[in-house]
Design an enzyme around this catalytic site. Structure first.
Site, PDB file in Angstrom:
ATOM      1  CE  LYS A   5      -3.767  -2.385   2.302  1.00  0.00           C
ATOM      2  NZ  LYS A   5      -4.430  -2.787   3.530  1.00  0.00           N
ATOM      3  CD  GLN A  12      -3.296  -4.182   6.793  1.00  0.00           C
ATOM      4  OE1 GLN A  12      -3.250  -3.220   6.042  1.00  0.00           O
ATOM      5  NE2 GLN A  12      -3.859  -5.316   6.430  1.00  0.00           N
ATOM      6  CG  ASP A  31      -9.730  -0.098   5.000  1.00  0.00           C
ATOM      7  OD1 ASP A  31      -9.638  -0.408   3.796  1.00  0.00           O
ATOM      8  OD2 ASP A  31      -9.148  -0.702   5.918  1.00  0.00           O
TER       9      ASP A  31
END
Ligand code: NAD
Length: 290
Positions: free
Chosen positions: A54, A98, A121
């Site tokens: 990422k 994460q 997200d």
């Protein structure tokens, strides 16, 4: 029938190129480069690989890498304070915590510290609610990536039978809502569904996100259907999905491989969300579009 293979790598590259051009347009309009703050807790090797990719791809797209790494024994209050700091920092356009985080931490409470406009997200309650109501907001990256693949391959969605296998907040549920938003006739299967194969056989579009290797075989697929495999599992011979690829390829019309299908789209859509977030935060939405 032998299915056409959906090339997720190529579509993901296209999305990343679009994002890179978008970043240049943002700079040309007097804006500042989007900043992505990935937050990694602990040393889980799989999470480390995801986060590294990422970060690398965000920098390749012209973004600023604002990564933070905390030890696996960090306490809830310290992590919440970090998220609050990132939330208040104007250089941070997007925050990605994460998941999963170590078990002693309350993941829901952590996600709740992320302001909706930086929630790249698409996991906060506000963004989930906006999606449920069909209103604009940041969408979860994996389902958004699936939708982009379906669009790239001109898969009709309005009025068709779509089945999603899985109802997690990260994949299955938002996937179902995105398909509903595109006017599909939607059915969701989950761990309590009595006959998954029978329900799946109705699908013109079948999205499988159950997290069970090889769950879906040819008996669960209508001839000519589009089959999207979200599952990723590390097997003895490399990565495999939730779909038995070889046998389903004989029945389906369009099919994603694992790897090289949905996987690359997730990061590409994260970058797209980060750009959208930066444009909105910098007040340039009207000028540059969403
Ligand atoms: P999860 O475990 O949170 O959810 C799985 C869902 O599948 C649940 O809703 C459950 O009810 C359902 N399910 C379980 N067993 C079932 C069965 N026998 N029949 C029907 N439904 C069943 O998993 P998740 O986070 O939604 O992820 C699903 C899969 O997608 C995993 O393999 C994960 O690794 C993968 N994934 C891939 C990406 C990507 O970028 N490609 C991103 C996220 C998740």
């Amino acid at each position: 029938m032998t299915a056409r293979v959906i090339d997720g790598k190529a579509v993901a590259r296209e999305v990343r190129d679009e994002v890179a051009s978008g970043v240049q347009r943002l700079l040309a309009a007097g804006g500042t480069a989007p900043g992505l703050a990935t937050v990694l807790v602990g040393d889980d090797p799989a999470s480390e690989v995801y986060v590294r990719n990422k970060r690398r791809l965000s920098v390749e797209a012209g973004m600023v890498d604002l990564h933070r790494h905390l030890p696996g024994d960090v306490d809830q209050a310290t992590l919440e304070a970090l998220l609050d700091e990132l939330a208040a920092d104007p250089a941070v356009s997007g925050i990605l915590l994460q998941l999963p985080v170590p078990k002693h931490l309350d993941a829901d409470a952590l996600v709740a510290r992320i302001p909706a406009e930086k929630d790249v997200d698409g996991l906060t309650t506000l963004n989930a609610g906006l999606l449920a109501q069909g209103r604009p907001g940041l969408r979860p990256c994996t389902p958004a990536g699936v939708l982009r693949l379906l669009d790239e391959y001109d898969v009709a969605l309005s009025g068709v039978e779509a089945v999603v296998v899985g109802r997690s907040p990260l994949v299955g549920k938002p996937m179902a809502q995105l398909l509903l938003g595109r006017h599909a006739t939607l059915t969701t299967c989950h761990s309590r569904t009595k006959d998954v194969a029978e329900v799946c056989r109705r699908a013109d579009v079948l999205v499988v996100a159950a997290g069970i290797p090889g769950l879906i075989g040819a008996d669960a697929v209508k001839p000519g259907a589009t089959v999207i495999d979200v599952g990723i599992h590390r097997g003895e011979n490399g990565l495999v999905g939730d779909v038995r690829y070889d046998e389903v390829a004989e029945v389906a019309g369009l099919l994603t491989p694992v790897p090289g299908g949905v996987g690359p789209m997730t990061i590409a859509m994260l970058l797209a969300n980060t750009l959208t977030a930066a444009i909105a935060q910098q007040g340039l939405l009207e000028e540059l579009g969403g």
